[in-house]
Every structure is written in C-alpha cells, then in structure tokens.
Design an enzyme around this catalytic site. Structure first.
Site, short mmCIF file in Angstrom:
data_model
loop_
_atom_site.label_atom_id
_atom_site.label_comp_id
_atom_site.label_asym_id
_atom_site.label_seq_id
_atom_site.Cartn_x
_atom_site.Cartn_y
_atom_site.Cartn_z
CG ASP A 1 -1.87 1.17 1.23
OD1 ASP A 1 -2.78 1.17 0.39
OD2 ASP A 1 -1.68 2.08 2.07
CB ILE A 2 0.82 4.35 -2.01
CG1 ILE A 2 1.11 3.54 -3.29
CG2 ILE A 2 1.58 5.67 -2.05
CD1 ILE A 2 0.63 4.21 -4.56
CG ASN B 1 -5.16 11.24 -4.86
OD1 ASN B 1 -4.46 11.28 -5.87
ND2 ASN B 1 -5.79 10.13 -4.47
CG HIS C 1 -7.93 12.81 -7.97
ND1 HIS C 1 -8.01 11.76 -7.08
CD2 HIS C 1 -8.76 13.79 -7.48
CE1 HIS C 1 -8.86 12.07 -6.10
NE2 HIS C 1 -9.34 13.31 -6.32
CG ASP D 1 -4.84 8.74 -11.79
OD1 ASP D 1 -5.22 8.21 -10.74
OD2 ASP D 1 -5.61 9.31 -12.60
NE ARG E 1 9.63 -15.78 -8.67
CZ ARG E 1 9.46 -16.86 -7.90
NH1 ARG E 1 10.44 -17.72 -7.72
NH2 ARG E 1 8.28 -17.07 -7.32
CG ASP E 2 8.89 -14.22 -16.91
OD1 ASP E 2 8.73 -12.99 -16.80
OD2 ASP E 2 9.75 -14.74 -17.65
CD GLU F 1 -4.56 3.85 -1.49
OE1 GLU F 1 -4.74 4.02 -0.28
OE2 GLU F 1 -5.48 3.97 -2.32
NE ARG G 1 14.67 -7.82 -5.67
CZ ARG G 1 14.47 -9.11 -5.39
NH1 ARG G 1 15.21 -9.70 -4.44
NH2 ARG G 1 13.55 -9.81 -6.02
#
Length: 511
Positions: free
Chosen positions: A374-375, A382, A387, A391, A406-407, A417, A437
């Site tokens: 979460d940010i 905002n 906004h 975004d 990873r894939d 968010e 990371r």
C-alpha cells in the site's frame, strides 16, 4: 551369358562381318595387300647391289682413295644405312666406314638378307675371279606389332573400328524414320482411342511408338511429327518439364520396373490454356522380366485443381476469420482480466488463479507466499497534488512491482493504491526480500519521476505471508498478509513485515 543387344547393334555387327569377310576373300584370291617387310628387304638388296657396283668400278680404276671418300657420303644420303665395308677374298677389311667392324660382328646369321647384305665382286686390278665382297649394314627392320602386321590386317582392324562407329550411327539415324506404329493392330489402336486419358506407348529406348486420340488433341501443332521421337522432346511437354526436378516418371518406371506416378506437368496445350497434368507410367516387361517399353498416361486435372484452390481459398478465409476472432476474444479476455491503468491483473481474474496456486501448493507441499502493498499517505498526495499526480504515482508503483516480479509471479491491483503479489515456490524470507527491493525502489524512483518541485518522497508499506504459516485457504493467506501490512502501517510505515512477526508480537502482548 547371353548378351541382350539392341537391333541397331546386331545389324551393325552383321554388316561389319560381311564387309570384313569380303576383304579377306579378296586378299586370299588376288593378293591385293603386299607384305611391307618383303618389299623393304627387296629394296635394301637392290640398294646394296647398287653400292657394290659403284665401289667395284672405283676399285677397277685403282681409285681406292676415292672409294674410301665415297663410303661416308653414301651413309649421309640414306638414313637407313649404318655402315659399309669392302673385304678382300682373304677376309681382310680393305675399306670401311667407322664402326663397320663392330656393327657387322654384332649381326647374327638371321640378319643376313634383312639388315646385313653381302655382294661379291670379281673385278680387280691384279686378278680375275672372286676378288672380294661388299658388306652393307642397314638399321634393323621395325619389329613393333603394328609394323609386323600386314597391310591387309591393318586395313581390317582400322575398318572394323571405324566401320562399327559409322554403321551404328548411320543405322541409328536411319531407323528413326521407320514407322513403328505400322505394326500396331487396328483393334489395339481403337481401344486406346476410346480412353479419355492421353496415352503414350514408349519402346525400350523411350521413343514414342503409339499415341491415342486424346494425346493427339493436346498437341498445339497438329502437324508436328511425334512418332519415333523421345517423349521429352515434345515441345509443349518439354516446356512443362522446366519446373520439375529429378527423373521423369517414365525414366523412373523403366529403371525400377515399377509403376510411377510422381510426375505433375503444367503445359499450354492446343486450347491455349495452361493445363495441369498428372502423369503415371507403367513398365512393359517381357517373359524374362526385361523392360521392353513403357505405357505413360496424362490425366488433365486442371478443373479439379481450380475447384480445390477455390475450396482452399475459402477455408483460408474462414481460418483467417477464426484466427481474427480468437485474437479479438483474447484481447477482450485480456481487457477483462487486466487493470487498464496499471497493466496488472484485476481482482476478478487474480483470485481464481491464486486459489489454484494455493491448492496446488497445499496438495504437493510446495512453497507459496503472498505480499500485500500500500502507498503510504496516498490521500495526501491526491489532496496536495491532484488526482493526475496520484495516478502517476500508482502507475509508477505498479511498473516497479511488475519489474521486480518473476514471470511466474502474479501482480494484482487489489483496489485503489493497494496491490498484491502471489509468489509460487517462494518462502517467507525470499518474499520479504522481494518486498524490500520494491520498497527501496519506490522510495528512490517514484517521487523523482514526478514533474514537481520540490519532488516529494513516496513510500510504501508491505505485509508478507506464506502458506507454511498455517493458512487453510487462499483467502486466509491473503488476510494474513493484510494483517502484516496493517502492522507495518501502524509501526512507522515504509517497512516490510512478515505475518510471523505479527504472531510473535501478538503472543508477546498477551503474555
């Protein structure tokens, strides 16, 4: 072993045998071919007698010195001479050219009358009767095999070699003008003409013996002579052959003694239209299984091919439409499963696949971790910057998560968010390192990428859970990661917390 000779070779050998027999008969009856060795010996004898007459004449006139000077000159005038000597009746060598004594002594009795000649002389200055002899030595006759043969034998050998070639080429050319179709019964020709396919019959040398009416109708030029010609020399067939590699069907058929249907020709026939012909060939074998010819048929499949091409074209259009529909469906599926702003999965497509991962990990005792992110204080972003900037922060945050995943990992926008990541085959420690990371990258990159001055520092908080912590379902595993995220939020933010730490702290507080 019996030789299988073709008619041209048999006729050639027969004519040659008759001609050689005639030559031998003429030589036997008339002696028209003289013996060259006998002629050469006779000429040498006459030449030796001529020399003896000259030398004897000089000796009669007491001109021994002149005779001695004449002898070397005679050697120079005739390359056949080796030496000349004058010997008295008491066998004393009176006059001689150089090396005569050794040349004469080296000769055997067999060379007398061939390369050594003795001519007695009876004239002299002191007496009459047998005064002495003239000795003339010639180079030996050529004893090579070819020179030992008589002219008749040489002529027969040369005639046999050249005659064989000349007769064979002449007969081969002449026999091409014979019409082999004249030997075909009328009922056989009628049966062949009744066939709709174009039929050609070839002989053992691959020349056309017979064709039916269908093949004649294919000829652009009705006046073109085709009987007795090789099949591939037909003009329109030769042009159709230009785009075909390998042996012709009739070549392959006659070589293998098996039917062949490997030929496809494209030729512009009498109607001016490019036609497609399927060619088949069947060998004609005799009682000893030897190839005596070949039957070749040409089946015009142009109309059938055109219908097939039309069908293939329709099928290709249908396949193309199907592929386009599949692409469009895949795009719709992607749009339905991907968050349009961030490119991550949406919740509707994420959780069914996450539940399958969870069931597989529990059933096979595999690792599976889950990260909730979460940010921090996103509402202030905002409120302070609008906004649009909010975004951009979300998009940059999602791009970093996709980059670090990873894939095999699945990144999902959980809502607003808030994001989550499912990491199969990853334990709690490895998942925590991934979250760490991402946290560091967000702190270093997101704020710096915003078009603001001064640039704000954007941070994020993470919660990590793993299947080994005892979650009974995928929802519980996600809830455990959410609890860890909540712990990070209430303990300073901008940090990563594993669910095991939450449990440990809760147990400590209870104690």
């Amino acid at each position: 072993m019996k030789l299988n000779l073709n008619p041209t070779t048999r006729i050639t050998l027969g004519l040659l045998s008759l001609a050689v027999t005639l030559l031998l008969a003429l030589d036997l009856l008339l002696g028209v071919f003289p013996d060259p060795a006998r002629q050469e010996t006779q000429a040498r004898k006459q030449f030796a007698e001529s020399i003896a007459i000259q030398v004897a004449s000089l000796l009669m006139h007491d001109s021994a010195d002149t005779a001695a000077a004449v002898l070397p000159e005679l050697l120079q005038r005739d390359a056949r001479l080796r030496s000349i000597g004058v010997r008295t009746a008491d066998m004393r060598l009176l006059l001689a050219t150089p090396s005569h004594a050794s040349d004469w002594a080296a000769g055997s009795d067999d060379e007398l009358g061939r390369s050594h000649f003795i001519v007695p002389i009876s004239a002299g200055t002191a007496s009459t009767g047998n005064w002495g002899q003239i000795e003339v030595s010639f180079k030996p006759l050529d004893n090579s095999l070819f020179n030992l043969l008589s002219p008749g034998v040489k002529l027969i050998l040369i005639f046999s070699l050249s005659g064989t070639l000349i007769y064979y080429l002449y007969l081969r050319r002449t026999l091409l003008h014979l019409d082999p179709s004249a030997a075909i019964p009328e009922r056989v020709q009628t049966a062949f003409d009744a066939m709709s396919e174009a039929i050609v019959v070839l002989d053992a040398r691959k020349r056309i013996v017979m064709v039916n009416r269908s093949f004649e109708k294919m000829q652009p030029d009705p006046n073109e002579q085709i009987i007795s010609r090789p099949l591939e020399s037909i003009t329109w067939l030769g042009k159709g052959r230009e785009h075909i590699s390998g042996d012709t069907p009739w070549d392959e058929c006659m070589r293998s003694k098996q039917p062949s249907d490997s030929g496809v020709y494209e030729a512009r026939l009498a109607d001016g239209k490019l036609r497609r012909l399927i060619t088949t060939a069947s060998p004609v074998l005799d009682a000893r299984n030897a190839v005596r010819g070949c039957l070749v048929s040409f089946n015009d499949v142009t109309d059938l091919d055109e219908a097939n091409h039309l069908l293939v074209s329709l099928m290709a259009d249908l396949s193309s439409s199907k592929e386009l529909l599949e692409v469009q469906n895949a795009e719709l599926q992607r749009l339905a499963s991907v968050d349009p702003m961030t490119g991550t999965r949406n919740r509707r497509s994420f959780f069914p696949e996450f539940e399958r991962m969870f069931d597989d990990a529990r059933g096979r005792s595999l690792q599976l971790s889950f990260i909730m992110a979460d940010i921090d204080k996103f509402k202030l972003v905002n409120d302070n910057y609008g906004h649009g900037i909010g975004d951009k922060v979300i998009q940059k945050f999602a791009a970093i998560m996709l980059r670090e995943a990873r894939d095999t990992d699945i990144v999902c926008r959980y809502g607003g968010e808030e994001f989550c990541i499912a990491l199969p085959g990853t334990d709690a420690e490895q998942a925590w390192q991934v979250a760490e990371r991402i946290r560091k990258a967000v702190q270093a990159e997101v704020g710096a990428a915003l078009p603001l001055d001064p640039q704000p520092v954007i941070t994020t908080s993470f919660g990590v859970s793993t299947v080994t912590a005892g979650a009974a379902s995928a929802d519980i595993l996600a809830d455990q990661a959410d609890q860890a995220l909540y712990y990070s939020k209430h303990n300073g933010r901008n940090r990563c917390t594993t669910y095991s730490l939450v449990i440990a702290n809760a147990a400590h507080e209870e104690a």
